[in-house]
Each structure stands twice: as C-alpha cells, then as structure tokens.
Design a protein around this motif. Structure first.
Motif, PDB file in Angstrom:
ATOM      1  N   VAL A  31     -13.128  55.598   0.493  1.00 29.86           N
ATOM      2  CA  VAL A  31     -14.170  56.140  -0.383  1.00 29.86           C
ATOM      3  C   VAL A  31     -13.922  57.635  -0.552  1.00 29.86           C
ATOM      4  O   VAL A  31     -13.690  58.349   0.418  1.00 29.86           O
ATOM      5  CB  VAL A  31     -15.580  55.931   0.215  1.00 29.86           C
ATOM      6  CG1 VAL A  31     -16.654  56.371  -0.775  1.00 29.86           C
ATOM      7  CG2 VAL A  31     -15.780  54.481   0.614  1.00 29.86           C
ATOM      8  N   PHE A  54      -9.925  54.820  -3.557  1.00 29.45           N
ATOM      9  CA  PHE A  54      -8.469  54.793  -3.674  1.00 29.45           C
ATOM     10  C   PHE A  54      -7.978  53.955  -2.503  1.00 29.45           C
ATOM     11  O   PHE A  54      -8.790  53.500  -1.683  1.00 29.45           O
ATOM     12  CB  PHE A  54      -7.885  56.219  -3.678  1.00 29.45           C
ATOM     13  CG  PHE A  54      -8.280  57.056  -2.499  1.00 29.45           C
ATOM     14  CD1 PHE A  54      -7.519  57.062  -1.343  1.00 29.45           C
ATOM     15  CD2 PHE A  54      -9.437  57.832  -2.533  1.00 29.45           C
ATOM     16  CE1 PHE A  54      -7.889  57.841  -0.253  1.00 29.45           C
ATOM     17  CE2 PHE A  54      -9.815  58.612  -1.441  1.00 29.45           C
ATOM     18  CZ  PHE A  54      -9.035  58.607  -0.306  1.00 29.45           C
ATOM     19  N   GLU A  80      -8.670  64.302   7.370  1.00 26.52           N
ATOM     20  CA  GLU A  80     -10.024  63.897   6.973  1.00 26.52           C
ATOM     21  C   GLU A  80     -10.487  62.880   7.998  1.00 26.52           C
ATOM     22  O   GLU A  80      -9.995  61.750   8.037  1.00 26.52           O
ATOM     23  CB  GLU A  80     -10.042  63.277   5.559  1.00 26.52           C
ATOM     24  CG  GLU A  80      -9.655  64.250   4.456  1.00 26.52           C
ATOM     25  CD  GLU A  80      -9.916  63.703   3.044  1.00 26.52           C
ATOM     26  OE1 GLU A  80     -10.355  62.543   2.916  1.00 26.52           O
ATOM     27  OE2 GLU A  80      -9.694  64.462   2.083  1.00 26.52           O
ATOM     28  N   GLU A  82     -12.801  60.104   9.618  1.00 30.07           N
ATOM     29  CA  GLU A  82     -13.668  59.111   8.961  1.00 30.07           C
ATOM     30  C   GLU A  82     -14.043  57.947   9.878  1.00 30.07           C
ATOM     31  O   GLU A  82     -13.289  57.580  10.784  1.00 30.07           O
ATOM     32  CB  GLU A  82     -12.951  58.560   7.713  1.00 30.07           C
ATOM     33  CG  GLU A  82     -12.386  59.704   6.845  1.00 30.07           C
ATOM     34  CD  GLU A  82     -12.165  59.385   5.389  1.00 30.07           C
ATOM     35  OE1 GLU A  82     -12.395  58.230   4.982  1.00 30.07           O
ATOM     36  OE2 GLU A  82     -11.771  60.321   4.663  1.00 30.07           O
ATOM     37  N   ASP A 111      -7.906  59.950   7.369  1.00 31.75           N
ATOM     38  CA  ASP A 111      -7.367  59.812   6.012  1.00 31.75           C
ATOM     39  C   ASP A 111      -6.507  61.045   5.762  1.00 31.75           C
ATOM     40  O   ASP A 111      -6.973  62.048   5.225  1.00 31.75           O
ATOM     41  CB  ASP A 111      -8.538  59.703   5.014  1.00 31.75           C
ATOM     42  CG  ASP A 111      -8.098  59.895   3.571  1.00 31.75           C
ATOM     43  OD1 ASP A 111      -6.894  59.822   3.286  1.00 31.75           O
ATOM     44  OD2 ASP A 111      -8.998  60.093   2.722  1.00 31.75           O
ATOM     45  N   LYS A 132      -2.282  60.386  -1.177  1.00 35.95           N
ATOM     46  CA  LYS A 132      -3.124  59.680  -0.207  1.00 35.95           C
ATOM     47  C   LYS A 132      -2.432  58.505   0.483  1.00 35.95           C
ATOM     48  O   LYS A 132      -2.693  58.231   1.642  1.00 35.95           O
ATOM     49  CB  LYS A 132      -4.368  59.138  -0.937  1.00 35.95           C
ATOM     50  CG  LYS A 132      -5.397  60.199  -1.325  1.00 35.95           C
ATOM     51  CD  LYS A 132      -6.067  60.779  -0.095  1.00 35.95           C
ATOM     52  CE  LYS A 132      -7.340  61.556  -0.441  1.00 35.95           C
ATOM     53  NZ  LYS A 132      -8.032  62.044   0.772  1.00 35.95           N
ATOM     54  N   GLY A 199     -15.100  57.915   4.119  1.00 36.79           N
ATOM     55  CA  GLY A 199     -15.234  59.281   3.610  1.00 36.79           C
ATOM     56  C   GLY A 199     -15.326  60.291   4.748  1.00 36.79           C
ATOM     57  O   GLY A 199     -15.622  59.939   5.885  1.00 36.79           O
ATOM     58  N   THR A 200     -15.033  61.560   4.405  1.00 38.78           N
ATOM     59  CA  THR A 200     -14.978  62.597   5.436  1.00 38.78           C
ATOM     60  C   THR A 200     -16.048  63.651   5.224  1.00 38.78           C
ATOM     61  O   THR A 200     -16.411  63.967   4.089  1.00 38.78           O
ATOM     62  CB  THR A 200     -13.584  63.273   5.454  1.00 38.78           C
ATOM     63  OG1 THR A 200     -13.434  64.012   6.669  1.00 38.78           O
ATOM     64  CG2 THR A 200     -13.392  64.229   4.279  1.00 38.78           C
TER      65      THR A 200
END
Ligand code: MN
Length: 228
Positions: A31, A54, A80, A82, A111, A132, A199-200
């Motif tokens: 996310v 992604f 990142e 998560e 991530d 990524k 998400g981070t």
C-alpha cells in the motif's frame, strides 16, 4: 511429472515463529502512502483518497535476518518499516467486517526502495516497478498467527545502527488492515500466500552499506537486516 523447459521457480516462503513450517508466498502487494505524516513528507496530500497499490515479486524476500545487498543503479536506498499481513483464506469483494478472518498472520517487514528511481518514475509518469520491486527489496521477519493479534494499534518502530528513525503506531494507518484487505479484494482475487505490506510511517531516509536495520511491530515481531 510435468516436463518444464527451464527449471521451475523455487517457492518463496516466510518462516513462522517457533515452527519449522513455512508460509509460501504467492504475491507481495504494498500500500502506498498509508500514514498521514509519511504522505506529507513525500509531498502528498494525506486526505483519505482511496488506497493504491504496487507489487514486489515473491522472490524479493530476504528472510532469517539475512543481509540485503545494496541494489544496483541507485544512490538512494530508503527503508520503509511496515506491518505485513499474510493472507490465509482467499476471496473477492470481502466485507470490511469479515476481512480479518482472511489473515493467516502478521510479520514485520521492510519495503526497501530505490528512491531516486521511484522519484524519476513519479516525475515521468512511469511505473514504480524498478524503484520498488527489485531483488532483495523485501526483508521480512517471522510470521506469527493472527489469533490474539489486534492490528488496529501497536508501536511500529525502526532503528538504524541502534538509533530510532521511525516510530509510530498502527492506529495511525489511514486505511486500517481490514479496510486494506477489503479494498484490495475488490481489485484482485486474494489468494492464500498473498502478503500485503500496509505502508510506512514518517521518517524514511537513505541507508548505506554496513548499516544495520532493526524493526519491531509490538505484539507481532521483528525484522532485521544489514545492508552489504
Ligand atoms: Mn511502503
């Protein structure tokens, strides 16, 4: 026996805490911008627009506290930290109220991002894949079963070389874990083996060779990797 023309890929898998069993990985969804303070630091509006996604290849995993090789073609490797959700039961159009029943478990993950390549892709409107989804871009700790874990709250923190660089709480997720599972299941059929990186929080920055990354999600577990 099926006669493949090249060797079939090995199954990527995440270890399970306190067990010799493994969780086989099918896909890794991520996310984007799911904590307000991180959206702001990346120059975005943190209002509650729908989540976006992604992916990383399943074989981008780094497990068992393994080293992460510094990637090629980048001078800006960012961390990142998560929370990662492991899907145990698949489905489409999953209701938010039912979503957590689809989680097999949770782990802490990183991530890792070639920020310079991602930023160039953003500027030119091109895909994020090479920023990524590169080799070794997903270090992950051991999975813990979902029973007894409440992904609605809990400290999420990352240290680099012993210094805290990211520190937040799962309660600050813009889209909660059940909301993310539900939303993603309206876009694709989720399947056992899918991982979702949720998400981070704020505080992302670059690391260099030799840096030791140690992350924790309270009540879930840790992730640890050294950049080599
Ligand atoms: Mn991320």
């Amino acid at each position: 026996m099926t006669d493949y023309v090249v060797p079939p890929p090995a199954i990527s898998a995440v270890p399970i805490m306190g067990s010799s069993q493994l969780f086989p990985v099918r896909r890794i969804f991520c996310v984007g911008r799911n904590y307000a303070e991180h959206a702001i630091e990346m120059g975005s509006d943190p209002t509650r627009e729908p989540p976006f996604y992604f992916t990383k290849p399943a074989d981008a995993l780094v497990i068992n506290d393994g080293d992460m090789p510094y990637p090629s073609m980048s001078k800006s490797l960012h961390y990142e930290m998560e929370l990662v959700v492991a899907i145990g039961t698949g489905g489409v159009n999953i209701a938010v109220a039912d979503a957590l029943k689809h989680a097999w478990g949770y782990c802490a993950g990183l991530d890792m991002t070639r920020r310079d390549i991602q930023n160039e892709a953003k500027k030119t409107g091109r895909p994020w894949d090479m920023g990524k989804g590169f080799d070794h871009s997903a270090p992950m700790g051991a999975l813990v079963p979902a029973a007894g874990i409440d992904p609605a709250r809990g400290l999420i923190e990352l240290k680099v070389n012993g210094k805290v660089v990211q520190s937040s709480d799962l309660s600050k997720l813009i889209w909660s874990v059940p909301e993310v599972i539900s939303n993603l299941s309206h876009l694709v059929r989720l399947a056992p083996g899918d991982l979702i990186m949720t998400g981070t929080p704020e505080g992302v920055a670059a690391v260099v060779k030799g840096d030791l990354l140690e992350g924790v999600v309270a009540g879930v577990g840790t992730v640890r990797t050294r950049i080599v």
